[in-house]
Design a protein around this motif. Sequence first.
Motif, short mmCIF file in Angstrom:
data_model
loop_
_atom_site.label_atom_id
_atom_site.label_comp_id
_atom_site.label_asym_id
_atom_site.label_seq_id
_atom_site.Cartn_x
_atom_site.Cartn_y
_atom_site.Cartn_z
N GLN A 151 -9.09 4.22 15.89
CA GLN A 151 -9.95 4.13 14.72
C GLN A 151 -9.20 3.75 13.45
OE1 GLN A 151 -12.59 7.81 14.95
NE2 GLN A 151 -11.20 8.08 16.68
N LEU A 152 -9.89 2.96 12.64
CA LEU A 152 -9.46 2.69 11.28
C LEU A 152 -10.61 3.18 10.42
CD1 LEU A 152 -7.71 1.32 9.04
CD2 LEU A 152 -9.17 -0.69 9.38
N GLU A 153 -10.32 4.08 9.50
CA GLU A 153 -11.36 4.63 8.64
C GLU A 153 -10.94 4.43 7.19
OE1 GLU A 153 -13.59 8.88 7.72
OE2 GLU A 153 -12.31 8.69 9.48
N ALA A 154 -11.83 3.81 6.43
CA ALA A 154 -11.56 3.60 5.01
C ALA A 154 -12.77 4.09 4.21
CB ALA A 154 -11.30 2.13 4.71
N ARG A 155 -12.51 4.90 3.22
CA ARG A 155 -13.51 5.34 2.24
C ARG A 155 -12.91 5.00 0.89
NH1 ARG A 155 -17.31 8.61 4.76
NH2 ARG A 155 -16.71 9.23 6.86
N VAL A 156 -13.48 3.96 0.27
CA VAL A 156 -12.87 3.40 -0.92
C VAL A 156 -13.92 3.19 -2.01
CG1 VAL A 156 -11.05 2.27 0.42
CG2 VAL A 156 -13.15 1.02 -0.11
N ILE A 174 -7.58 5.49 3.35
CA ILE A 174 -7.54 4.53 4.46
C ILE A 174 -6.57 5.10 5.49
CG2 ILE A 174 -7.07 2.16 5.18
CD1 ILE A 174 -7.47 1.35 2.22
N ARG A 175 -7.07 5.30 6.68
CA ARG A 175 -6.24 5.90 7.73
C ARG A 175 -6.49 5.23 9.07
NH1 ARG A 175 -8.59 11.90 7.57
NH2 ARG A 175 -8.65 11.47 5.36
N ALA A 176 -5.49 5.27 9.93
CA ALA A 176 -5.60 4.78 11.30
C ALA A 176 -5.16 5.91 12.21
CB ALA A 176 -4.71 3.55 11.49
N TYR A 177 -5.91 6.12 13.29
CA TYR A 177 -5.57 7.23 14.17
C TYR A 177 -6.20 7.05 15.55
CZ TYR A 177 -10.15 8.76 12.41
OH TYR A 177 -11.47 8.80 12.04
N GLY A 178 -5.68 7.80 16.48
CA GLY A 178 -6.24 7.85 17.82
C GLY A 178 -6.85 9.21 18.05
N TRP A 189 0.83 -1.20 0.00
CA TRP A 189 0.00 0.00 0.00
C TRP A 189 0.86 1.25 0.00
CZ3 TRP A 189 -4.60 -0.67 3.94
CH2 TRP A 189 -5.47 -1.64 3.44
N PRO A 190 0.52 2.25 -0.83
CA PRO A 190 1.30 3.50 -0.87
C PRO A 190 0.94 4.39 0.31
CG PRO A 190 -0.50 3.61 -2.44
CD PRO A 190 -0.56 2.24 -1.82
N ILE A 246 -1.82 7.80 10.80
CA ILE A 246 -1.16 7.64 9.51
C ILE A 246 -2.20 7.37 8.42
CG2 ILE A 246 -0.84 5.15 9.87
CD1 ILE A 246 1.83 5.38 8.37
N PHE A 247 -1.91 7.85 7.23
CA PHE A 247 -2.69 7.48 6.06
C PHE A 247 -2.06 6.18 5.55
CE2 PHE A 247 -3.46 11.99 6.36
CZ PHE A 247 -4.82 12.07 6.11
N LEU A 248 -2.77 5.08 5.70
CA LEU A 248 -2.22 3.78 5.31
C LEU A 248 -2.21 3.58 3.81
CD1 LEU A 248 -3.98 1.56 8.00
CD2 LEU A 248 -1.63 2.41 8.01
#
Length: 175
Positions: free
Chosen positions: A144-149, A83-87, A60-61, A72-74
């Motif tokens: 949180q893990l948030e993905a909008r794809v 796709i990002r993971a954050y607190g 993943w880039p 981070i933007f995963l």
Amino acid sequence: MKPLTFSLLILSFLLISCSANPQTSQPNLTPPTIQTNNQENWQEYVNQRFGFSIKFPKSWPRNSGTPDGNGIFLYANDPNIDIRAYGSVSNPFTEPYGGQFNDPNLKRQLITLDNGKKATLINGKEAGQILYFLVLEENGIFYQLEARVTEQFFKENEKTLLKVAKSLNILQRSQ
């Protein structure tokens, strides 16, 4: 003469190494750590500020993290895939954020992470994209893990997204 040259060379190396400017540390803003898991071609992101880690495909880039140290933007460099993971200390289910999760097209379920903890997974179609949102609350922190794809990306990567979500881990914090 050779031992003197060798000694001067070692002394020069030590002086150069010791004279490097030490970085000033800011509390809770430690740069992210990325470790590679070569067995499965996965990496692990470690966030020191909020004390969590998450694994994601090495292919993943990604980028180097958010400037505020929250995560981070995963998956980066594609305007159609976020796709990002954050607190956060903000509850994503309360206003002004929570209204987005009241859409009847979104499915809410409780899943068990790899570490045995329970987390809420919300997914469904929203604004022409697939929303895949995982949240785990512990000690007043929301991980949180948030993905909008795109639908195509989701079809091709649904199992991978679930594996990423389940890898979310809360680190032991020193007292």
